[in-house]
Design an enzyme around this catalytic site. Structure first.
Site, PDB file in Angstrom:
ATOM      1  N   ASP A 206       0.837  -1.198   0.000  1.00 11.88           N
ATOM      2  CA  ASP A 206       0.000   0.000   0.000  1.00 11.88           C
ATOM      3  C   ASP A 206       0.877   1.255   0.000  1.00 11.88           C
ATOM      4  O   ASP A 206       1.882   1.316   0.727  1.00 11.88           O
ATOM      5  CB  ASP A 206      -0.872  -0.025   1.270  1.00 11.88           C
ATOM      6  CG  ASP A 206      -1.917   1.064   1.274  1.00 11.88           C
ATOM      7  OD1 ASP A 206      -2.770   1.061   0.379  1.00 11.88           O
ATOM      8  OD2 ASP A 206      -1.885   1.921   2.183  1.00 11.88           O
ATOM      9  N   GLU A 265       1.715  -0.330  -4.970  1.00 12.68           N
ATOM     10  CA  GLU A 265       0.806   0.735  -5.394  1.00 12.68           C
ATOM     11  C   GLU A 265       1.625   2.015  -5.420  1.00 12.68           C
ATOM     12  O   GLU A 265       1.963   2.574  -4.371  1.00 12.68           O
ATOM     13  CB  GLU A 265      -0.350   0.874  -4.397  1.00 12.68           C
ATOM     14  CG  GLU A 265      -1.348   1.928  -4.817  1.00 12.68           C
ATOM     15  CD  GLU A 265      -2.089   2.571  -3.656  1.00 12.68           C
ATOM     16  OE1 GLU A 265      -3.172   3.107  -3.880  1.00 12.68           O
ATOM     17  OE2 GLU A 265      -1.577   2.566  -2.512  1.00 12.68           O
TER      18      GLU A 265
HETATM   19  C1  BGC Z   1      -5.538   2.219  -0.433  1.00 14.37           C
HETATM   20  C2  BGC Z   1      -6.689   3.043   0.049  1.00 14.37           C
HETATM   21  C3  BGC Z   1      -6.334   3.563   1.427  1.00 14.37           C
HETATM   22  C4  BGC Z   1      -5.007   4.318   1.410  1.00 14.37           C
HETATM   23  C5  BGC Z   1      -4.458   4.515   2.779  1.00 14.37           C
HETATM   24  C6  BGC Z   1      -4.486   3.256  -0.546  1.00 14.37           C
HETATM   25  O1  BGC Z   1      -4.022   3.757  -1.603  1.00 14.37           O
HETATM   26  O2  BGC Z   1      -5.757   1.552  -1.637  1.00 14.37           O
HETATM   27  O3  BGC Z   1      -7.882   2.329   0.065  1.00 14.37           O
HETATM   28  O4  BGC Z   1      -7.328   4.433   1.875  1.00 14.37           O
HETATM   29  O5  BGC Z   1      -4.031   3.621   0.697  1.00 14.37           O
HETATM   30  O6  BGC Z   1      -4.002   3.307   3.291  1.00 14.37           O
END
Ligand code: BGC
Length: 529
Positions: A206, A265
């Protein structure tokens, strides 16, 4: 050398909304176990589960208070083990979500930090800093949180002695870890080992471009810019030392047999994102090139070219994603209604035809639209803090066609004492249910299954392979074209009219091709070379 993930289709399970076995209105691990035959029937190679670890659920699980346990809302570690072995029994790999940028304000290490004085080793696990101005009543710098509002919160608002603030790039319930502290690095080594030792096949990381902040946490000279829909502060993201963490994690993941997958991500422009997949770092980052674009052939071509250019300089296949739990559903993004549905089907077929891996989000295979969740039912902290709601893409999956209750999401819904689903399932979703679509050869579900099976077959016969490059172009009348170096061209008719397909063997299409013409709002794979 290629790995299973280079060409995989991976299905994102959002456990809260997938299937609710115990009838409390929230999906759970047993629900996933029950639906494993369905998941296996899709023809995907892996599952990515968003956080099910222990959490107060302020950000629907992205605020983790124990990285090595299952939240009772979703079940137990035993349920997890059973789910993992059921998935493996069906030949499906499993990725878990790891959140290393921030934790939960209920994590024991954060509670210990709050209970310790300013300057203590406990506080050095996070970013605590005295405030500015009279009584140190102003935040230490001018950063704002991704969800809106200041990125700082007072440790003890009522105290006149302890004037520390802590940094939270997301909600105040999600304090950021201090990655300058080696104890944080070691802590996460343990988290990764815990899941890898349990047999998980990889992790989704994440906010992987987060973790480190600019030294000294200086004021931001500019208002944070919006990249891919998220406010991004260059001083809080994409700092050089983060790459060392991924080199370390790569060594750790490669130490397992078979090696574990690391997918990040990384919400950055392609040329910056590509640096995270250098040969000794992450295996993949999501290619969000088309994730926020409308139905616009020229924009897709430009984005496709930009991505390919960045990729060529670094290497690594793209890992395409058009939908996830943070993004607007494609049916709605591409105009809604029948037209939006046709375009979403075309985009899904295009996605599965492109070289590299593809990530699909639960419900994308059903063509679910974005839901306008009633204001009083919205649960997303980003809505409450920043006025943007992601709830519309997080509505429970409709399983049963019967026009009542939760459409099979919760078994006991509708009976006395049963809980309502955590977000309402719209009336009329029976038509979109798995049950209805499985029985209909022309449904989006049937199209998805056929496309995934065709893709696998083309890989098995060497028509598709890993490491193919892509050449993007725009043909007449809004026809987007992506030519794979192996000789297949993926075409998407994004204009108003049907278009003549190039000469060659038609391998797959999202809509009937008549006399060599692909209808508008459709996609096809043609063997041209
Ligand atoms: C996740 C989100 C989350 C954020 C904070 C991201 O990019 O996919 O759903 O709210 O990170 O953890």
């Amino acid at each position: 050398m290629t790995e299973w993930w280079d060409t995989a289709v991976i299905y994102e399970v959002y456990p809260r909304s997938f299937s609710d076995a115990d009838g409390d209105g929230v999906g759970d691990l047993r629900g996933i176990i029950d639906r494993m035959p369905y998941l296996a029937s899709l023809g995907v190679q892996g599952l990515w589960l968003t956080p099910f670890q222990r959490s107060p659920q302020v950000d629907q699980g992205y605020d983790i208070s124990d990285y090595c346990d299952v939240d009772p809302l979703f079940g137990s570690l035993d349920d997890f083990d059973e789910m993992l072995s059921a998935a493996h029994g069906h030949g499906l790999r499993v990725l878990v979500d790891i959140v290393p940028n921030h934790t939960s304000c209920e994590h024991p290490l954060f509670l210990a930090a709050l209970a310790s004085p300013p300057g203590s080793p406990e506080r050095s696990m996070f970013h605590f800093s005295p405030g500015r101005g009279p009584g140190e009543g102003e935040a230490p710098n001018n950063w704002i949180s991704v969800f809106g509002g200041p990125a700082w919160h007072r440790a003890h608002p009522a105290s006149t002695v302890d004037t520390d603030w802590y940094l939270h790039l997301f909600s105040a319930a999600q304090p950021d870890w201090n990655w300058e502290n080696p104890a944080v690095t070691e802590y996460f080594d343990g988290v990764l080992r815990f899941w890898f030792d349990r047999g998980v096949d990889g992790i989704r990381i994440d906010v992987a471009h987060g973790l480190f902040k600019a030294p000294g946490l200086p004021d931001s000279p500019t208002v944070p810019t919006v990249i891919d829909g998220l406010r991004s502060n260059p001083l809080a993201m994409d700092q050089e030392p983060v790459h060392e963490v991924y080199r370390r994690w790569r060594r750790l993941a490669d130490g397992y047999t078979p090696p574990r997958l690391l997918v990040g991500e990384v919400n950055l422009e392609p040329e910056r994102a590509a640096r995270y997949t250098r040969p000794d770092e992450l295996h993949q980052t999501f290619a969000f090139a088309f994730a926020r674009l409308g139905w616009d052939a020229e924009a897709w071509m430009t984005a496709g070219r930009k991505l390919d250019q960045a990729r060529r300089s670094i290497g690594g296949d793209p890992s395409w994603a058009l939908e996830n739990h943070d993004l607007v559903r494609t049916v709605s993004r591409f105009g809604g209604g029948l037209r939006g549905a046709l375009r979403a089907r075309a985009a899904l077929v295009a996605l599965l035809g492109l070289p590299g891996a593809a990530y699909v989000y639960q419900g994308q295979e059903l063509g679910l639209p974005e839901v306008d969740v009633p204001l009083e039912e919205r649960a997303d902290p980003m809505w409450h803090q920043g006025g943007v709601s992601r709830d519309g893409a997080r509505v429970p999956i409709p399983w049963a066609a019967a026009p009542s209750g939760t459409h099979g999401f919760s078994p006991s819904a509708g009976t006395a004492g049963s809980s309502r689903p955590w977000l309402p399932v719209p009336e009329g979703w029976g038509e979109l249910s798995v049950e209805a679509q499985a029985a209909d050869a022309s449904s989006t579900l049937s199209l998805f299954r056929a496309a995934a099976a065709r893709r696998a077959e083309l890989h098995a016969t060497g028509v598709f392979s890993a490491r193919e490059s892509a050449t993007w172009s725009l043909e007449a009348a809004g026809l987007l074209s992506c030519r794979r170096s192996g000789g297949v061209t993926v075409l998407v008719a994004m204009g108003d009219d049907a278009v003549r397909l190039p000469a060659g063997e038609l391998l797959f299409a999202s809509a009937p091709v008549v006399d060599g013409f692909l209808p508008a709002d459709a996609a096809a794979w043609v063997r041209t070379g």
